[in-house]
Design an enzyme around this catalytic site. Structure first.
Site, PDB file in Angstrom:
ATOM      1  N   ASP A   1     -52.223  44.327  50.996  1.00 10.62           N
ATOM      2  CA  ASP A   1     -51.157  43.278  51.150  1.00 10.62           C
ATOM      3  C   ASP A   1     -51.405  42.508  52.223  1.00 10.62           C
ATOM      4  O   ASP A   1     -50.298  41.581  52.789  1.00 10.62           O
ATOM      5  CB  ASP A   1     -49.758  43.672  50.947  1.00 10.62           C
TER       6      ASP A   1
ATOM      7  N   CYS B   1     -52.459  46.327  55.654  1.00 14.53           N
ATOM      8  CA  CYS B   1     -53.018  47.595  55.381  1.00 14.53           C
ATOM      9  C   CYS B   1     -53.378  48.404  56.456  1.00 14.53           C
ATOM     10  O   CYS B   1     -53.092  49.383  56.684  1.00 14.53           O
ATOM     11  CB  CYS B   1     -54.290  47.794  54.330  1.00 14.53           C
TER      12      CYS B   1
ATOM     13  N   HIS C   1     -60.478  46.441  53.710  1.00 12.76           N
ATOM     14  CA  HIS C   1     -59.304  47.334  53.295  1.00 12.76           C
ATOM     15  C   HIS C   1     -59.248  48.628  53.959  1.00 12.76           C
ATOM     16  O   HIS C   1     -60.402  49.315  54.274  1.00 12.76           O
ATOM     17  CB  HIS C   1     -58.994  47.697  51.655  1.00 12.76           C
TER      18      HIS C   1
END
Length: 285
Positions: free
Chosen positions: A148, A151, A272
Site C-alpha cells: 500500500d 510497506c 515491495h
C-alpha cells in the site's frame, strides 16, 4: 484506455526510480571494493549483470502494458433516456468521488490478482523461491506486509516490535526519515535526481521530496533505508533474490539487525518489502 495509459505512466515512473536506486546501490558497492583489485573485477561483472537484468525486465514490463493497450475492452453504449439523464443529474459530486475511488480500488485489486496469476510460473515465483532459500539459511521466513505504499515502513515497524520490543508508528517513522534527510541534505542529495530530467534536485524539489516522504504513501527505497538505520541506530539487513545475498545498512550500530526482504517482481505496481520472523518464532507472528 485511460487506465492503461495511467499504468504505463506509473510503470515508467517506477522504472526511473529503480534506475536511480540501482545507481545508488552500485556506488555503495564500489566503495566496498575501492582498494581491492579482485573485488573490483568481480564488481564490474556484477554491475553489468544487474544493469542487463534491469534493462530486460523493464523492456518486458513495458511490452506487457503496450500489449494490453493494443487490445482494449469493447464498451457497449446504452441509450440515454430522460429518466436516466435525470438520475445522473441527481448524483452529487461527493458520490461521484466515492464511486471513482471505489472503482480505482477495485482496479488496483484486479491488477494485483492478475499479476498473481501471470507470475505463478514466472519471475515472481522464481524470485520468491530464491528469497525463501536465502531466508532458510538464516532460520527465517517471510512475514507478509500489505502492498500500500507503506510497506517499507510497516516492515521496519514490525521488526522493531519483535527484534527490539519497541512500538513505533508508520507516521512517526516517515517523519523521522524526512527530518533526518532534511538535516543531512549534503549526504543525500548527490544520490537524488529529478525522475524526468535526471538532474540533481533543486532546493525546492528536495523539500518536496522530503514532504512527500512525511505526508504521503510514496514508496521508500535505499536512501530511506539508510535514513531509517541512522534514525533508529539499528543495523538493517535487506535480503533479495539476485545480486549480493544481503545488503547491510548501519553495520556500525550494535544490537540485532532488522531483517526485511526486497521484492522486484511481487507486484506490477512497484517494488515491495516484507518483514521476516524466525522459523520457530511463531509467537512473533
Amino acid at each position: 484506455m485511460d487506465n492503461d495509459t495511467d499504468d504505463l505512466a506509473v510503470l515508467e515512473t517506477r522504472h526511473r526510480k529503480e534506475k536511480k536506486e540501482l545507481q545508488a546501490q552500485i556506488q555503495a558497492m564500489k566503495k566496498t571494493a575501492k582498494n581491492d583489485k579482485t573485488k573490483k573485477k568481480e564488481l564490474t561483472t556484477e554491475i553489468a549483470r544487474l544493469e542487463n537484468e534491469m534493462d530486460i525486465r523493464h523492456k518486458q514490463e513495458i511490452e506487457a502494458i503496450q500489449a494490453i493497450q493494443k487490445d482494449p475492452v469493447e464498451v457497449t453504449e446504452q441509450p440515454v433516456t430522460d429518466e436516466t439523464e435525470s438520475t445522473k443529474q441527481k448524483v452529487s459530486k461527493a458520490q461521484k468521488r466515492r464511486e471513482k475511488k471505489s472503482q480505482q480500488d477495485k482496479e488496483r485489486e484486479n491488477q494485483i490478482k492478475q499479476q498473481e496469476q501471470e507470475n505463478r510460473h514466472g519471475p515472481r515465483n522464481i524470485e520468491q523461491q530464491a528469497i525463501n532459500a536465502r531466508l532458510k539459511g538464516k532460520g527465517l521466513r517471510i512475514f507478509t506486509i500489505p502492498s500500500d505504499g507503506d510497506c517499507l515502513y510497516k516492515a521496519i515497524a514490525h521488526q522493531m516490535a519483535i527484534r527490539r520490543q519497541q512500538e513505533i508508528s508508520v507516521d512517526n517513522l516517515r517523519k523521522s526519515v524526512a527530518d533526518y534527510i532534511r538535516l543531512n541534505k549534503d549526504d543525500f542529495i548527490p544520490f537524488m535526481s529529478n525522475p524526468d530530467t535526471f538532474e540533481m534536485l533543486t532546493d525546492d524539489e528536495f523539500q518536496e521530496y522530503c514532504d512527500k516522504i512525511e505526508n504521503t504513501k510514496v514508496w521508500g527505497g535505499q536512501l530511506e533505508i539508510r535514513a531509517l538505520s541512522n534514525c533508529l541506530k539499528c543495523p538493517i539487513t535487506i535480503i533479495q533474490a539476485t545480486g549480493p545475498e544481503a545488503i547491510e545498512q548501519g553495520v556500525e550500530f550494535e544490537g540485532p539487525a532488522l531483517n526485511i526482504t526486497y521484492h522486484r517482481h511481487m507486484y506490477r505496481l512497484g517494488e515491495h518489502y516484507n518483514s521476516t520472523v524466525q522459523v520457530h518464532g511463531e509467537e512473533n507472528n
